[in-house]
Design a protein around this motif. Structure first.
Motif, PDB file in Angstrom:
ATOM      1  N   ILE A  47       2.956  33.554 -47.399  1.00  0.00           N
ATOM      2  CA  ILE A  47       3.652  32.301 -46.822  1.00  0.00           C
ATOM      3  C   ILE A  47       2.918  31.191 -47.446  1.00  0.00           C
ATOM      4  CG2 ILE A  47       2.604  32.760 -44.554  1.00  0.00           C
ATOM      5  CD1 ILE A  47       6.021  30.872 -45.382  1.00  0.00           C
TER       6      ILE A  47
ATOM      7  N   ARG B 241       3.592  30.319 -51.081  1.00  0.00           N
ATOM      8  CA  ARG B 241       4.724  29.595 -51.096  1.00  0.00           C
ATOM      9  C   ARG B 241       4.883  28.421 -50.659  1.00  0.00           C
ATOM     10  NH1 ARG B 241      10.145  31.349 -50.981  1.00  0.00           N
ATOM     11  NH2 ARG B 241       9.670  32.574 -52.807  1.00  0.00           N
TER      12      ARG B 241
ATOM     13  N   CYS C 197      15.346  35.135 -35.170  1.00  0.00           N
ATOM     14  CA  CYS C 197      13.899  35.272 -34.813  1.00  0.00           C
ATOM     15  C   CYS C 197      13.497  36.065 -33.680  1.00  0.00           C
ATOM     16  CB  CYS C 197      13.283  33.725 -34.917  1.00  0.00           C
ATOM     17  SG  CYS C 197      11.454  33.888 -34.635  1.00  0.00           S
TER      18      CYS C 197
ATOM     19  N   ALA D  41      14.486  39.257 -37.028  1.00  0.00           N
ATOM     20  CA  ALA D  41      15.043  39.250 -38.348  1.00  0.00           C
ATOM     21  C   ALA D  41      15.027  37.761 -38.834  1.00  0.00           C
ATOM     22  CB  ALA D  41      16.512  39.639 -38.233  1.00  0.00           C
ATOM     23  N   CYS D  42      15.195  37.612 -40.214  1.00  0.00           N
ATOM     24  CA  CYS D  42      15.047  36.722 -40.912  1.00  0.00           C
ATOM     25  C   CYS D  42      16.058  35.612 -40.815  1.00  0.00           C
ATOM     26  CB  CYS D  42      14.710  37.187 -42.553  1.00  0.00           C
ATOM     27  SG  CYS D  42      14.603  35.618 -43.342  1.00  0.00           S
ATOM     28  N   GLY D  43      15.899  34.407 -40.876  1.00  0.00           N
ATOM     29  CA  GLY D  43      16.910  33.436 -40.603  1.00  0.00           C
ATOM     30  C   GLY D  43      17.948  33.501 -41.533  1.00  0.00           C
TER      31      GLY D  43
ATOM     32  N   ASP E 177       4.534  28.664 -38.946  1.00  0.00           N
ATOM     33  CA  ASP E 177       4.276  28.347 -40.218  1.00  0.00           C
ATOM     34  C   ASP E 177       3.648  27.254 -40.634  1.00  0.00           C
ATOM     35  OD1 ASP E 177       4.961  31.322 -40.884  1.00  0.00           O
ATOM     36  OD2 ASP E 177       7.089  30.443 -41.308  1.00  0.00           O
TER      37      ASP E 177
ATOM     38  N   ASP F   9      12.751  37.989 -48.367  1.00  0.00           N
ATOM     39  CA  ASP F   9      11.284  38.675 -48.946  1.00  0.00           C
ATOM     40  C   ASP F   9      10.957  39.588 -48.266  1.00  0.00           C
ATOM     41  OD1 ASP F   9      11.368  36.339 -50.889  1.00  0.00           O
ATOM     42  OD2 ASP F   9      10.389  34.925 -49.759  1.00  0.00           O
TER      43      ASP F   9
ATOM     44  N   SER G 174       9.397  39.015 -36.321  1.00  0.00           N
ATOM     45  CA  SER G 174       9.931  38.236 -37.616  1.00  0.00           C
ATOM     46  C   SER G 174       8.734  37.580 -38.259  1.00  0.00           C
ATOM     47  CB  SER G 174      10.776  37.177 -36.897  1.00  0.00           C
ATOM     48  OG  SER G 174      11.528  36.556 -37.994  1.00  0.00           O
ATOM     49  N   SER G 175       9.018  37.815 -39.748  1.00  0.00           N
ATOM     50  CA  SER G 175       7.924  37.093 -40.532  1.00  0.00           C
ATOM     51  C   SER G 175       8.180  35.903 -40.978  1.00  0.00           C
ATOM     52  CB  SER G 175       7.466  38.141 -41.792  1.00  0.00           C
ATOM     53  OG  SER G 175       8.705  37.831 -42.491  1.00  0.00           O
ATOM     54  N   SER G 176       7.294  35.317 -41.829  1.00  0.00           N
ATOM     55  CA  SER G 176       7.626  33.830 -42.240  1.00  0.00           C
ATOM     56  C   SER G 176       8.368  33.607 -43.426  1.00  0.00           C
ATOM     57  CB  SER G 176       6.220  33.364 -42.813  1.00  0.00           C
ATOM     58  OG  SER G 176       5.306  33.719 -41.630  1.00  0.00           O
ATOM     59  N   PHE G 177       9.132  32.425 -43.501  1.00  0.00           N
ATOM     60  CA  PHE G 177       9.925  31.953 -44.480  1.00  0.00           C
ATOM     61  C   PHE G 177      10.170  30.709 -44.625  1.00  0.00           C
ATOM     62  CE2 PHE G 177      13.183  32.025 -41.403  1.00  0.00           C
ATOM     63  CZ  PHE G 177      14.215  31.509 -41.858  1.00  0.00           C
ATOM     64  N   THR G 178      10.679  30.215 -45.767  1.00  0.00           N
ATOM     65  CA  THR G 178      10.869  28.876 -45.969  1.00  0.00           C
ATOM     66  C   THR G 178      12.314  28.878 -46.307  1.00  0.00           C
ATOM     67  OG1 THR G 178      10.320  28.833 -48.352  1.00  0.00           O
ATOM     68  CG2 THR G 178       8.543  28.377 -46.788  1.00  0.00           C
TER      69      THR G 178
ATOM     70  N   THR H 246      12.983  21.118 -46.592  1.00  0.00           N
ATOM     71  CA  THR H 246      12.326  22.782 -46.156  1.00  0.00           C
ATOM     72  C   THR H 246      12.290  22.673 -44.927  1.00  0.00           C
ATOM     73  OG1 THR H 246      11.531  22.484 -48.397  1.00  0.00           O
ATOM     74  CG2 THR H 246      10.968  24.509 -46.942  1.00  0.00           C
ATOM     75  N   ALA H 247      13.210  23.682 -44.349  1.00  0.00           N
ATOM     76  CA  ALA H 247      12.804  24.175 -43.066  1.00  0.00           C
ATOM     77  C   ALA H 247      11.947  25.128 -42.774  1.00  0.00           C
ATOM     78  CB  ALA H 247      14.244  24.569 -42.384  1.00  0.00           C
ATOM     79  N   LEU H 248      11.030  25.043 -41.809  1.00  0.00           N
ATOM     80  CA  LEU H 248       9.909  25.898 -41.588  1.00  0.00           C
ATOM     81  C   LEU H 248       9.791  26.401 -40.096  1.00  0.00           C
ATOM     82  CD1 LEU H 248       6.834  24.204 -43.449  1.00  0.00           C
ATOM     83  CD2 LEU H 248       8.267  26.070 -44.207  1.00  0.00           C
ATOM     84  N   ARG H 249       9.582  27.598 -39.688  1.00  0.00           N
ATOM     85  CA  ARG H 249       9.135  27.895 -38.412  1.00  0.00           C
ATOM     86  C   ARG H 249       7.973  27.330 -37.745  1.00  0.00           C
ATOM     87  NH1 ARG H 249      11.168  34.186 -38.563  1.00  0.00           N
ATOM     88  NH2 ARG H 249      13.434  33.915 -38.391  1.00  0.00           N
TER      89      ARG H 249
ATOM     90  N   ILE I  43       5.924  25.208 -53.230  1.00  0.00           N
ATOM     91  CA  ILE I  43       7.005  24.367 -53.039  1.00  0.00           C
ATOM     92  C   ILE I  43       6.482  22.741 -52.730  1.00  0.00           C
ATOM     93  CG2 ILE I  43       8.852  25.935 -52.138  1.00  0.00           C
ATOM     94  CD1 ILE I  43       8.275  25.270 -49.515  1.00  0.00           C
TER      95      ILE I  43
END
Lengths: 614, 86
Positions: free
Chosen positions: B34, B37, A325, A329-331, B76, A355, A428-432, B70-73, B41
């Motif tokens: 996001i 998404r 992050c 970058a993405c995790g 988010d 993504d 760094s953008s969002s992701f799950t 689910t892991a979230l930052r 989920i």
């Protein structure tokens, strides 16, 4: 063959519910499987034999919904609903919806979406064995009644329920359109899914009790980082310790094979030039590639696959996400980096799980900073030379290997940070990130699969490249031009470039010629030094170091060679993959130039410093 | 009572304590991909959520929803609102 009549069935479901396992079990194919979401990135097609004829089954990439918000989901929707226009695709005749019995409620979200669109749907509830162990029981007849479509319980890993699934498939394909149930209708999918789960699923106690305990170790506040470092070190230590004697044994055997080939050529009365090309060129490089590469791969791949099946990889991404992050970058890049340990080309393809376009490019460009299985044995052999030179033992060697790998990872992070500040500007953008339940790996299965599918595949690729490369370098060494062989002209030309970075022309030449496969760097160096003269005998790792020292190698030479092996251009397969993934010459060039420039600069710096101090 | 008042208050998921459960109220803002998404989920209103862990280096937490972790930052997770179970 009547292609018109061949029916297609799509195998859909959430990521990581074992679709590929079901697919393999039904078709007898060997798609690679692993315990993390996004393992399958492109749809594989196989054939299932049923009572209504052969059916082609499509393994659709995992998706959470059909709303097509990410590239994989778009692919998934196209497979399930069909697509008109360019790249037209007929909707499949039926859809098998694979669900995970352990988290049926979330899986039903996608299932219900598909059922709203498709009338021929079979729900396959996979991982029932897993659910049972966790105290989860599913009332399948209740679920079948409520959904109005066939529900088949399955444990695909053990082949349970597959016959029933094939039977249900034949039955639903035979049904007349009029006999089909109407499309499922519900107002609110999340609410319906929760209702269904409440009615049909019964949990005794906490199904995640084991996961919680294991997560306290593998993703716990204080233990996660030491455990990950320990596992990395353990994997390398086991690989290196076990590989050296195996390598020596293999080179001993292959030495005999080589002598036998020379005799065979004599007996066949082949012209000298042909037998020399075969024995000194092709076989020399080929056998050395096999003896150097095969043992570490045969040990590393199964170990890595065990961790993969266990479900450890996403935990690493979870643990180190903050580093990625901070570097913009993405995790999930942690996952693709780990795949890069196996093969950088595979790592680059794996970047599809990211993504964001920007973050995917960063992950692709920085993937080759981690040593793949081709470069791993080369680095290991070079480090053995260094250790022998310094009079250090195998523990020192393993420690060096680990710290070097860590350096590769850190370098990859630094370059990611640099890229997200410059060329690929952004934050760094969002992701799950889904953390799947831990699963006990099937050890025997893992060893056999990873040996046969991965090791043999990578080795075959290396061998296919090593043979012509051996021939080329043999030709270069034996074709003379005004008294001097082409090879010595070539190496003389590269000598200044090599010397500046603490190496020499032969080494640079070997690096350039090993573009098709980094595995052949060492054999090429040996051939380069022997240059058209007599063949060097097959050597054990210990005598290898004497050989290089006799050709003027110092510790600095070995250090620079190690650094340049770790950080230089990616192999041609990876470069081609990068181009395929990015569709851009610019980014492909960046992925080649960035590591080359960095690696070369570090070598120059190391060389300069060593000249100042020693 | 203040205690009842805080219980009924909507608060972002990031304010959940480790091991605490709550019921999802919905998303506070729609941030495009996001948010979609998250809904896909299963982070939908009425659903029970539990915070089951925190990344050792911080920045991320793991949430249990509909049987899946689910892991979230934080960034988010803060868009998801929840309220304590009644």
């Amino acid at each position: 063959m009547d292609n018109e009549k061949q029916r297609t069935v799509a195998l859909a479901g959430n990521p990581n519910v074992g679709k590929s396992t079901v697919f393999n079990a039904l078709t007898g194919m060997r798609q690679h499987t692993g315990n993390w979401p996004g393992k399958t990135v492109s749809g594989a097609v196989g054939t299932v034999h049923t009572s209504v004829g052969d059916i082609s089954l499509v393994d659709v990439p995992g998706a959470y919904s059909l709303s097509a918000r990410s590239p994989e989901e778009e692919i998934a929707r196209d497979y399930i609903c069909g697509r008109s226009g360019i790249g037209e695709r007929k909707a499949p005749d039926a859809v098998i919806c694979v669900c995970d019995a352990c988290c049926l409620e979330r899986n039903l979200l996608l299932t219900l979406q598909i059922m709203k669109l498709h009338r021929r749907v079979i729900v396959c509830v996979n991982l029932c064995d897993e659910a049972e162990k966790r105290g989860i029981t599913v009332d399948f007849s209740c679920l079948e009644k409520r959904l109005g479509v066939p529900v088949v319980p399955c444990a695909a890993r053990y082949g349970v329920g597959l016959e029933e699934l094939t039977a249900a498939l034949s039955k639903i394909l035979m049904l007349d359109d009029n006999a089909l149930p109407p499309k499922f209708d519900c107002a609110d999918i999340p609410i319906t899914a929760a209702e269904l789960s409440r009615e049909c699923v019964n949990e005794v106690g906490d199904p995640r009790v084991l996961d919680r305990r294991l997560d306290r170790i593998f993703a716990g506040k204080f233990s996660a980082i030491p455990v990950s470092l320990f596992l990395l070190a353990a994997v390398f230590f086991i690989t290196l310790r076990a590989a050296t004697p195996l390598s020596d044994a293999l080179s001993f055997i292959l030495g005999y094979a080589e002598a036998f080939a020379v005799k065979a050529c004599d007996l066949l009365r082949l012209p000298d030039i042909v037998s020399s090309a075969i024995c000194d060129g092709i076989l020399c490089v080929l056998f050395r590639v096999i003896s150097v590469m095969l043992p570490p791969m045969a040990i590393f791949f199964p170990l890595f696959t065990l961790l993969e099946d266990f479900g450890y990889l996403p935990r690493v991404a979870y643990t180190f996400d903050n580093c990625f992050c901070k570097c913009g970058a993405c995790g999930k890049q942690a996952l693709t980096l780990m795949m890069g340990f196996g093969c950088n080309a595979a790592g680059v393809t794996g970047c599809r799980i990211i993504d964001s376009e920007r973050e995917r490019l960063i992950a692709i460009i920085t993937n080759s900073f981690v040593p793949c299985n081709g470069r791993f044995p080369v680095i290991s052999a070079l480090l053995i030379i260094l250790c022998t030179n310094l009079g250090r033992g195998s523990f020192f060697h393993s420690a060096l290997m680990c710290s070097l790998t860590l350096c590769g990872i850190i370098l990859s992070l630094v370059v990611s940070r640099f890229l997200s500040r410059t060329l690929l500007h952004g934050t760094s953008s969002s992701f799950t990130l889904e953390l799947p339940p831990y699963r006990a790996p099937q050890i025997g299965h893992v060893i056999i699969r990873s040996l046969f599918d991965r090791t043999v595949f990578v080795l075959a690729r290396a061998a296919a490249v090593a043979a012509p490369a051996g021939l080329i370098i043999w030709a270069l060494g034996n074709i003379s031009f005004g008294g001097e062989s082409l090879l010595s002209c070539f190496t003389a030309l590269l000598d200044p470039i090599g010397h500046l970075a603490g190496m020499d022309g032969v080494m640079m030449c070997a690096f350039i010629l090993s573009l098709p496969a980094s595995e052949i760097i060492l054999p090429l160096m040996i051939m380069g030094y022997e240059c058209g003269g007599t063949m060097a005998p097959m050597m054990s790792t210990a005598s290898l170091s004497d050989f290089f020292i006799s050709h003027g190698w110092s510790s600095v030479t070995a250090i620079c060679a190690v650094i340049f092996t770790l950080v230089h251009w990616p192999c041609s397969t990876t470069v081609i993959t990068i181009y395929k993934e990015t569709h851009s010459i610019k980014w492909t060039a960046a992925a080649v130039l960035i590591p080359t420039v960095i690696g070369y600069s570090i070598c120059v710096a190391v060389n300069a410093v060593s000249h100042i101090f020693f | 009572m203040t205690d009842d008042f805080t219980k009924s208050q909507s608060r972002p998921l990031t304010e959940l304590k480790l091991g605490e459960s709550a019921v999802i109220d919905g998303l506070s803002e729609h941030r495009g991909a996001i948010s979609n998404r998250l809904l896909d989920i299963g982070f939908t209103s009425g659903c029970t959520v539990e915070c089951v862990g925190e990344s050792p280096l911080g920045g991320m937490r793991a949430y249990l929803v509909r049987g899946t972790v689910t892991a979230l930052r934080h960034n988010d997770a803060s868009t998801i609102l929840c309220r304590s179970k009644a």
